[in-house]
Design an enzyme around this catalytic site. Structure first.
Site, PDB file in Angstrom:
ATOM      1  N   GLU A   1       0.849  -1.185  -0.029  1.00  0.00           N
ATOM      2  CA  GLU A   1      -0.084   0.307   0.103  1.00  0.00           C
ATOM      3  C   GLU A   1       0.912   1.244  -0.080  1.00  0.00           C
ATOM      4  OE1 GLU A   1      -3.811   1.545   2.574  1.00  0.00           O
ATOM      5  OE2 GLU A   1      -2.558  -0.144   3.292  1.00  0.00           O
TER       6      GLU A   1
ATOM      7  N   LYS B   1      -9.080   2.746  -2.259  1.00  0.00           N
ATOM      8  CA  LYS B   1      -9.429   1.931  -1.068  1.00  0.00           C
ATOM      9  C   LYS B   1     -10.781   2.091  -0.570  1.00  0.00           C
ATOM     10  CE  LYS B   1      -7.373   0.889   3.105  1.00  0.00           C
ATOM     11  NZ  LYS B   1      -5.895   1.201   4.109  1.00  0.00           N
TER      12      LYS B   1
ATOM     13  N   CYS C   1      -5.607  -3.513   1.912  1.00  0.00           N
ATOM     14  CA  CYS C   1      -5.836  -3.556   3.414  1.00  0.00           C
ATOM     15  C   CYS C   1      -6.666  -3.691   4.215  1.00  0.00           C
ATOM     16  CB  CYS C   1      -4.907  -2.343   3.939  1.00  0.00           C
ATOM     17  SG  CYS C   1      -4.099  -2.553   5.522  1.00  0.00           S
TER      18      CYS C   1
ATOM     19  N   SER D   1      -6.990 -61.647   7.207  1.00  0.00           N
ATOM     20  CA  SER D   1      -5.997 -62.253   6.382  1.00  0.00           C
ATOM     21  C   SER D   1      -4.527 -62.181   6.744  1.00  0.00           C
ATOM     22  CB  SER D   1      -5.938 -61.740   5.000  1.00  0.00           C
ATOM     23  OG  SER D   1      -5.643 -60.475   4.926  1.00  0.00           O
TER      24      SER D   1
ATOM     25  N   GLY E   1      -3.309 -59.108   6.656  1.00  0.00           N
ATOM     26  CA  GLY E   1      -2.923 -57.983   5.704  1.00  0.00           C
ATOM     27  C   GLY E   1      -3.542 -56.775   6.329  1.00  0.00           C
ATOM     28  N   LEU E   2      -3.188 -55.320   5.669  1.00  0.00           N
ATOM     29  CA  LEU E   2      -3.508 -54.281   6.246  1.00  0.00           C
ATOM     30  C   LEU E   2      -4.812 -53.958   6.380  1.00  0.00           C
ATOM     31  CD1 LEU E   2      -0.517 -51.980   4.340  1.00  0.00           C
ATOM     32  CD2 LEU E   2      -0.914 -52.347   6.917  1.00  0.00           C
TER      33      LEU E   2
ATOM     34  N   THR F   1     -12.688 -58.809  -6.058  1.00  0.00           N
ATOM     35  CA  THR F   1     -13.593 -59.847  -6.829  1.00  0.00           C
ATOM     36  C   THR F   1     -15.006 -59.163  -6.510  1.00  0.00           C
ATOM     37  OG1 THR F   1     -11.781 -61.280  -6.450  1.00  0.00           O
ATOM     38  CG2 THR F   1     -14.185 -61.975  -6.943  1.00  0.00           C
TER      39      THR F   1
END
Length: 643
Positions: free
Chosen positions: A46, A115, A168, A357, A359-360, A477
């Site tokens: 400004e 402004k 501003c 299983s 697994g994650l 699947t």
């Protein structure tokens, strides 16, 4: 091709109060530097030509004339440049003085924005010298021998974007001018400011800009006065900030005694996508009364040099860094738990049945069940964990599955699927030595049948384990592991699943469970549908077959969350994973992603219920509605010519 990026800059020059010639020279120098770096639009603080802290010197005719001479100097010395510059100065108009932003390019004054809101409290006395834009009736002003458009409602249109300006205090108003400008088309807002420093104010300022850029779904470039302004009563730290839809892209060093140029690229293509998707934006535009129509100003072509991105992209956009990761994991886990608790109570289920299983994904689903039963005050024995070893099950995963269920105190059942699958192969006349899709999918469907029947036996629900990444790729699947009665992981991407399991292991778990969980985290991802190798190790590695999940999650994020085209995703991926994957590898898996995403939509069209945990989900009832027979040809053709 710029891929929708607009290179912008917030400049913070060193100034001398009331020395317009010096200040103009500093501004000119920074414009030239920015042009050389490919910046298309640059903004300064400004009243940058005079300095903000001139006080009653603003009433001096000499200072006003010197300011205009400084502008003439800048205009003349940058007329050969393509860059658009926004500089601040006092502008005289019919006996009034305006605190104004002047937009220049190629020797031309494109427009002047006064402004609107003049602070006149505490350390600010702007109404003592300046007149608000609201009090001005004129729509033009003579400056530098040119007649330029004047007004608070000016929009500047470049070949790449449309931008607006506020100054501003305008930002601090209950309804900032930028809100109206954004509704009328501004994609980037530039704010030239004289922001004074005080304890705690900087954090508030950042929050304010972040919120405004997010609310407007816009880019926001903020430049505030720095070293050289008067420190008689206040200090200016020199804040240069660039935001995009609430996210900080670049920031200056505060309290620097040197000039600075903060550069960033705002993704206007992404902002346009966000606005189209968020239909509230358009609704707000139609409902909001505007005090005056905007004036649109066309600029000359802004030179788009070869794209040189300075911004970086997280290789794992679903996984936050640092302490935020712990907060994110806790929140996701809470969402999953709450969703499952409601479903269990609503259905009066007496058990939760989960196929484990080793697994994650199945591990995370089991942990969600445990947390849910604990919060409901139910016995963990109501959780029925079922391990179903098959032809590809390894000792490592089987051991981890059993040990985890035992350490967590759930009901453990083991049902081998080998004999049932062998009988099934005989029934349908399939050679057991042919390890094709029939061989693999028969095992997955047999396991699902077992889980469903055990759920019937125990008056329970089968809890699905499939994650977002698998569902996006169709790596499931159909009517096998694809199906359940409630899927708790359906909107959790694979890259985040690993962190969630690790987070649970390190937060409140007993030593035995922790050790097992950490080993599961380190186990290669595999469906284990093909017999192990001679050493008993996993032979079928998912990421060797379908591609690295960190790449697919990266593709998924920018395709679904941002709506990017393949060529843009490829650009970001080659930059982000440079040194990890070569360009051909990225191109190969990008093609795989889009081919599978389109071809496998039919599986996503009939997903079980499950909670949405993040900004991306692919439930056919919620976030993603796509025909199962939509063509992928346009996306795949674009990938073919990459590289």
């Amino acid at each position: 091709m710029n891929y929708g990026y607009v290179k912008v800059a917030a400049a913070i020059p060193c100034v001398k109060v009331a020395d317009c010639k010096f200040n103009a020279g500093q501004i000119e120098k920074q414009i030239i530097i920015a042009e050389g770096k490919g910046v298309q639009i640059i903004t300064f603080p400004e009243l940058s030509i005079t300095g903000y802290t001139c006080g009653d010197l603003f009433a001096q005719q000499l200072l006003i004339e010197e300011a205009e001479m400084g502008l003439i100097q800048i205009v003349n010395n940058t007329r050969q440049l393509d860059i658009i510059s926004i500089v601040g100065m006092p502008v005289a108009l019919n006996g009034s003085l305006l605190n104004a932003a002047v937009v220049i390019q190629k020797g031309k004054v494109l427009g002047v924005v006064p402004k609107t809101y003049l602070p006149n409290y505490k350390e600010f006395y702007e109404k003592r010298w300046f007149t608000s834009a609201c009090e001005i009736k004129d729509d033009s002003v003579r400056l530098c021998g040119q007649v330029a458009p004047l007004g608070k409602n000016l929009l500047f249109e470049t070949s790449d974007t449309t931008f607006g300006i506020e100054i501003c205090e305008d930002l601090w108003a209950p309804v900032p001018p930028s809100s109206m400008l954004a509704l009328q088309g501004a994609e980037i807002v530039f704010n030239m400011s004289a922001d004074t420093e005080a304890i705690g104010k900087h954090a508030y300022l950042r929050s304010l800009i972040s919120q405004q850029s997010a609310r407007c779904i816009a880019g926001y470039v903020f430049s505030s006065c720095g070293f050289g302004e008067s420190t008689t009563d206040v200090v200016f730290a020199g804040n240069g900030l660039i935001y995009e839809n609430g996210t900080l892209l670049a920031a200056s060093k505060r309290f620097s005694f040197e000039e600075q140029i903060v550069i960033g690229e705002i993704d206007v293509e992404y902002l346009r996508t966000e606005r189209r998707v968020n239909t509230t934006f358009a609704t707000c535009r139609s409902y909001t009364p505007l005090d005056a129509p905007v004036s649109r100003i066309s600029t000359e072509y802004v030179n788009s040099k070869e794209l040189n991105l300075t911004r970086t992209f997280d290789a794992h956009p679903f996984v936050p860094q640092g302490s935020t990761l712990d907060e994110r994991c806790e929140e996701i886990f809470a969402i999953q738990t709450s969703g499952l608790a409601q479903r269990l109570q609503h259905t009066h289920a007496k058990s939760a049945v989960v196929g484990i299983s080793g697994g994650l994904d199945s591990t995370l689903a089991l942990l969600v069940c445990v947390r849910t039963f604990d919060k409901l005050g139910w016995s963990r024995k109501g959780i029925v964990g079922v391990t179903m070893p098959g032809f590809g099950t390894t000792d490592r995963t089987h051991t981890n599955a059993v040990e985890l269920m035992n350490s967590l105190g759930v009901t453990v059942r083991e049902v081998s699927i080998k004999e049932a699958c062998i009988q099934h192969f005989k029934d349908i006349d399939h050679d057991i030595n042919v390890h094709d899709v029939v061989y693999e999918n028969s095992q997955a469907r047999e396991r699902t049948q077992i889980l469903m029947d055990i759920a019937n036996q125990t008056s329970g629900l089968v809890i699905g384990t499939g994650d977002l990444s698998e569902l996006a790729l169709g790596w499931a699947t159909y009517n096998g592991d694809h199906m359940s009665m409630y899927g708790v992981n359906g909107s959790v991407p694979k890259t985040l699943v690993k962190h969630l399991v690790k987070w649970v292991a390190e937060n409140g778990m007993d030593e035995t469970s922790r050790a097992t969980l950490l080993d599961i985290v380190d186990t290669p991802i595999s469906p284990e549908l093909i017999p192990a190798d001679e050493a008993g190790n996993i032979k079928q590695i998912t990421e060797d077959l379908v591609g690295p999940y960190e790449l697919h999650d990266f593709f998924l994020y920018y395709f679904l969350r941002c709506g990017f085209r393949p060529s843009k995703i490829y650009l970001l991926a080659t930059r982000t994973f440079k040194g990890v994957y070569d360009d051909e590898t990225i191109k190969k898996w990008l093609s795989t992603f889009f081919r599978r995403f389109f071809n496998q939509q039919f599986k996503r069209s009939c997903l079980p219920d499950g909670p949405k945990v993040g900004s991306i989900a692919i439930s056919p009832r919620g976030d993603w509605r796509m025909p199962s027979d939509a063509s992928s040809s346009a996306w795949l053709k674009e990938i073919e010519v990459l590289g």
